[in-house]
Design a protein around this motif. Structure first.
Motif, PDB file in Angstrom:
ATOM      1  N   VAL A 182     -11.756  22.117 -75.960  1.00  0.00           N
ATOM      2  CA  VAL A 182     -13.028  21.596 -76.461  1.00  0.00           C
ATOM      3  C   VAL A 182     -12.821  20.992 -77.844  1.00  0.00           C
ATOM      4  O   VAL A 182     -13.190  21.564 -78.863  1.00  0.00           O
ATOM      5  N   SER A 183     -12.175  19.819 -77.843  1.00  0.00           N
ATOM      6  CA  SER A 183     -11.878  19.133 -79.088  1.00  0.00           C
ATOM      7  C   SER A 183     -11.705  17.649 -78.813  1.00  0.00           C
ATOM      8  O   SER A 183     -10.935  17.258 -77.936  1.00  0.00           O
ATOM      9  N   SER A 184     -12.445  16.836 -79.556  1.00  0.00           N
ATOM     10  CA  SER A 184     -12.209  15.402 -79.536  1.00  0.00           C
ATOM     11  C   SER A 184     -11.137  15.093 -80.565  1.00  0.00           C
ATOM     12  O   SER A 184     -10.710  15.966 -81.318  1.00  0.00           O
ATOM     13  N   LYS A 185     -10.718  13.845 -80.593  1.00  0.00           N
ATOM     14  CA  LYS A 185      -9.702  13.416 -81.545  1.00  0.00           C
ATOM     15  C   LYS A 185     -10.222  12.190 -82.278  1.00  0.00           C
ATOM     16  O   LYS A 185     -10.821  11.303 -81.669  1.00  0.00           O
ATOM     17  N   ASP A 186     -10.014  12.151 -83.581  1.00  0.00           N
ATOM     18  CA  ASP A 186     -10.381  10.972 -84.365  1.00  0.00           C
ATOM     19  C   ASP A 186      -9.488   9.818 -83.914  1.00  0.00           C
ATOM     20  O   ASP A 186      -8.254   9.903 -84.011  1.00  0.00           O
ATOM     21  N   ASP A 187     -10.095   8.751 -83.400  1.00  0.00           N
ATOM     22  CA  ASP A 187      -9.321   7.620 -82.880  1.00  0.00           C
ATOM     23  C   ASP A 187      -8.440   6.963 -83.947  1.00  0.00           C
ATOM     24  O   ASP A 187      -7.358   6.482 -83.648  1.00  0.00           O
ATOM     25  N   LEU A 188      -8.881   6.941 -85.181  1.00  0.00           N
ATOM     26  CA  LEU A 188      -8.130   6.275 -86.239  1.00  0.00           C
ATOM     27  C   LEU A 188      -6.916   7.085 -86.697  1.00  0.00           C
ATOM     28  O   LEU A 188      -5.817   6.556 -86.809  1.00  0.00           O
TER      29      LEU A 188
END
Length: 149
Positions: free
Chosen positions: A41-47
């Motif tokens: 349950v973790s998104s990732k910063d695209d940048l």
């Protein structure tokens, strides 16, 4: 009707607006779905690639400033604003509903949701309805992702 993963499917904009009216704390997430997202349950910063403390999602609760305007139009706007994501993120990306605890804010000030509970899928026809609803407005707006000109 539900999907093979057992989640119900929201088939109309009116049905989704009804859910938003009766339940607070719903979010929409554009991804390949809860089976993948809930593994970690973790998104990732695209940048930067930095892991975030929850899943990036967009709240569906109606803001007070919306006043007595139609909830269907509110929901249409929330879906329309991020309708570019399936094209940008690739095959299999579609919207689904979830509830959970807001654990922080992401790099675009979006809520990061932890303790996620899947609620259901949003059928593609609902997105079409949302686009049509936005197009009917006196001054239709563009998607949130604007190209530099």
């Amino acid at each position: 009707m539900s999907t093979p993963d057992g989640l119900p499917v929201v088939h109309t904009l009116a049905e989704l607006a009804g859910l938003v009216e009766e339940r607070r704390g719903l979010y929409v997430r554009w991804s390949r779905g809860p089976a993948i997202d809930l593994a970690e349950v973790s998104s990732k910063d695209d940048l930067t690639g930095i892991p975030l403390p929850g899943l990036s999602a967009n709240p569906l609760d109606v803001a007070e400033w919306w006043q007595d305007r139609p909830v269907e139009l509110w929901v249409a706007r929330r879906l329309h604003d991020y309708g570019h994501l399936p094209h940008e993120k690739g095959p299999g990306v579609r919207p689904w509903l979830l509830e959970g605890r807001e654990a922080g804010r992401g790099p675009d000030n979006e809520p990061l949701v932890a303790e996620v509970g899947p609620v259901g899928w949003i059928a593609p026809g609902v997105i079409d309805e949302a686009r049509a609803e936005v197009a009917r407005q006196a001054s239709p707006w563009g998607p949130l992702r604007r190209t530099a000109g």
